[in-house]
Design a protein around this motif. Structure first.
Motif, mmCIF file in Angstrom:
data_model
loop_
_atom_site.group_PDB
_atom_site.id
_atom_site.type_symbol
_atom_site.label_atom_id
_atom_site.label_comp_id
_atom_site.label_asym_id
_atom_site.label_seq_id
_atom_site.Cartn_x
_atom_site.Cartn_y
_atom_site.Cartn_z
ATOM 1 N N PHE A 108 0.638 -1.273 -0.152
ATOM 2 C CA PHE A 108 0.226 -0.025 0.161
ATOM 3 C C PHE A 108 0.887 1.221 0.087
ATOM 4 O O PHE A 108 0.519 2.147 -0.696
ATOM 5 C CB PHE A 108 -0.776 0.064 1.318
ATOM 6 C CG PHE A 108 -1.518 1.374 1.480
ATOM 7 C CD1 PHE A 108 -2.512 1.794 0.779
ATOM 8 C CD2 PHE A 108 -1.230 2.029 2.379
ATOM 9 C CE1 PHE A 108 -3.263 3.004 1.056
ATOM 10 C CE2 PHE A 108 -1.881 3.260 2.710
ATOM 11 C CZ PHE A 108 -2.907 3.587 2.070
ATOM 12 N N ALA A 109 1.938 1.334 0.973
ATOM 13 C CA ALA A 109 2.872 2.454 0.822
ATOM 14 C C ALA A 109 3.534 2.713 -0.304
ATOM 15 O O ALA A 109 3.672 3.916 -0.891
ATOM 16 C CB ALA A 109 3.948 1.987 1.980
ATOM 17 N N VAL A 110 3.819 1.485 -1.099
ATOM 18 C CA VAL A 110 4.337 1.854 -2.403
ATOM 19 C C VAL A 110 3.864 2.587 -3.608
ATOM 20 O O VAL A 110 4.464 3.350 -4.344
ATOM 21 C CB VAL A 110 5.060 0.378 -2.863
ATOM 22 C CG1 VAL A 110 5.377 0.636 -4.285
ATOM 23 C CG2 VAL A 110 5.897 -0.088 -2.043
ATOM 24 N N VAL A 111 2.546 2.477 -3.283
ATOM 25 C CA VAL A 111 1.462 3.102 -4.396
ATOM 26 C C VAL A 111 1.246 4.488 -3.556
ATOM 27 O O VAL A 111 1.239 5.411 -4.398
ATOM 28 C CB VAL A 111 0.296 2.276 -4.597
ATOM 29 C CG1 VAL A 111 -0.675 2.777 -5.481
ATOM 30 C CG2 VAL A 111 0.796 1.134 -5.126
ATOM 31 N N ALA A 112 0.739 4.502 -2.288
ATOM 32 C CA ALA A 112 0.245 5.634 -1.750
ATOM 33 C C ALA A 112 1.097 6.881 -1.570
ATOM 34 O O ALA A 112 0.884 7.943 -2.026
ATOM 35 C CB ALA A 112 -0.380 5.275 -0.463
ATOM 36 N N ILE A 113 2.294 6.375 -1.128
ATOM 37 C CA ILE A 113 3.227 7.593 -0.646
ATOM 38 C C ILE A 113 3.602 8.154 -2.073
ATOM 39 O O ILE A 113 3.773 9.455 -1.922
ATOM 40 C CB ILE A 113 4.551 6.883 0.089
ATOM 41 C CG1 ILE A 113 4.058 6.333 1.387
ATOM 42 C CG2 ILE A 113 5.579 7.857 0.184
ATOM 43 C CD1 ILE A 113 5.172 5.823 2.076
ATOM 44 N N PRO A 114 4.134 7.538 -3.112
ATOM 45 C CA PRO A 114 4.659 8.323 -4.261
ATOM 46 C C PRO A 114 3.303 9.125 -4.752
ATOM 47 O O PRO A 114 3.813 10.485 -5.202
ATOM 48 C CB PRO A 114 5.093 7.423 -5.373
ATOM 49 C CG PRO A 114 5.434 6.004 -4.503
ATOM 50 C CD PRO A 114 4.483 6.008 -3.051
ATOM 51 N N THR A 115 2.138 8.660 -4.804
ATOM 52 C CA THR A 115 1.079 9.549 -5.167
ATOM 53 C C THR A 115 0.890 10.825 -4.504
ATOM 54 O O THR A 115 0.581 11.711 -4.826
ATOM 55 C CB THR A 115 -0.114 8.575 -5.202
ATOM 56 O OG1 THR A 115 0.017 7.349 -5.882
ATOM 57 C CG2 THR A 115 -1.258 9.428 -5.655
ATOM 58 N N ILE A 116 0.937 10.701 -3.250
ATOM 59 C CA ILE A 116 0.799 11.851 -2.111
ATOM 60 C C ILE A 116 2.035 12.800 -2.371
ATOM 61 O O ILE A 116 1.836 14.065 -2.521
ATOM 62 C CB ILE A 116 0.843 11.335 -0.654
ATOM 63 C CG1 ILE A 116 -0.700 10.497 -0.402
ATOM 64 C CG2 ILE A 116 0.944 12.456 0.445
ATOM 65 C CD1 ILE A 116 -0.361 10.021 0.692
#
Length: 290
Positions: A74-82
């Motif tokens: 989840f972090a791999v997708v969410a953090i770059p997006t944010i």
């Protein structure tokens, strides 16, 4: 004079010692013991020194490591997006006049100022298929959006994290941009650089340290996510299980199953994982540019 200046940091170090170092020491101590019930469980419980048995058990706990992997993906997708959205908003604000940018800063920061639990409750209401407005809205377009389903729950949580975190990250990056001398941008414009070229080749490299900082903070916060999925569990317990995230698994072992010693060991393991990931990321991204 130096001592007087250092005294201003005393409240921080006192709080750090009481609320961070002391719990770590207590957790380390508790993780080395095991509480056992006598007989068939009706006798008094006894506590014995078990060394690293709880850690060995934790390293073999597939449910706990599955929760870590689940949150990591989840972090791999969410953090770059944010991070990308925060950077884009900061660059847009920096391109505006100071007076106009001031009108947007506070509204963009309001979601961050709302307490986390309150924010989750707001979005749980918005996601509700019974009383929330989002499900009927998507029905107008023929979309059956079940925000609590297994395929949507991480998107729902990610949207909540983005809503509450983008404003804070944007403010950090925007502040770094404001510290850059305007003459650098004026010189680039004189040389014929477009606004896009200035943003990508000058502004982004100059705020790299700020981007690294907020990304490290996001990694630490995301890998320890707890309150959001915990409240989502009240709406969809079949999707958000009791060990959905590492912190939820630790909470369950400590307060539902009463195994505080094992929960302490899992806490140390999780802290080691989070610290290692954050340190490696910081080391890889905070190198001086060539």
């Amino acid at each position: 004079m130096a001592l007087k200046g250092a005294s201003f940091t005393a409240p921080f170090f006192l709080g750090f010692a009481v609320f961070t170092l002391a719990p770590i020491v207590l957790a380390l101590r508790e993780s080395l013991y095991t509480k056992e019930s006598a007989g068939l469980g009706f006798g008094p419980a006894t506590t014995r020194f078990s060394g690293f048995a709880n850690f060995s058990r934790g390293f073999q706990d597939t449910a706990f490591w599955s929760a870590i992997l689940r949150v990591a993906l989840f972090a791999v997708v969410a953090i770059p997006t944010i991070m990308v959205l925060s950077l884009a908003m900061a660059l847009l604000l920096d391109a505006l006049t100071t007076r106009l940018a001031g009108r947007f800063r506070v509204p963009l920061l309001i979601p961050y100022m709302i307490p986390g639990i309150v924010a989750v409750l707001i979005w749980i209401y918005l996601y509700s298929p019974v009383v929330g407005p989002l499900t009927p809205f998507f029905h107008l377009f023929g979309i059956n959006a079940d925000f609590y389903s297994g395929s949507m729950v991480w998107i729902s949580i990610g949207n909540l994290l983005a809503w509450s975190g983008i404003g804070f990250n944007m403010l950090i990056v925007y502040s770094a941009l404001q510290a850059v001398p305007r003459e650098i941008f004026d010189s680039a414009r004189v040389d014929g650089a477009s606004e896009w070229r200035i943003a990508w080749s000058i502004k982004v490299p100059l705020v790299r340290r700020s981007l690294v900082l907020i990304t490290v903070l996001s990694i630490i916060g995301t890998l320890q996510i707890f309150s959001d999925p915990m409240l989502f569990r009240t709406m969809t317990p079949e999707t958000v299980t009791r060990d959905f995230t590492p912190i939820m698994a630790i909470y369950d072992w400590a307060f539902q199953q009463g195994e505080f010693n094992y929960a302490a060991a899992l806490s140390i393991i999780l802290a080691t994982v989070v610290g290692t990931v954050s340190a490696v990321f910081y080391k890889l991204t905070n190198r001086a540019p060539v």
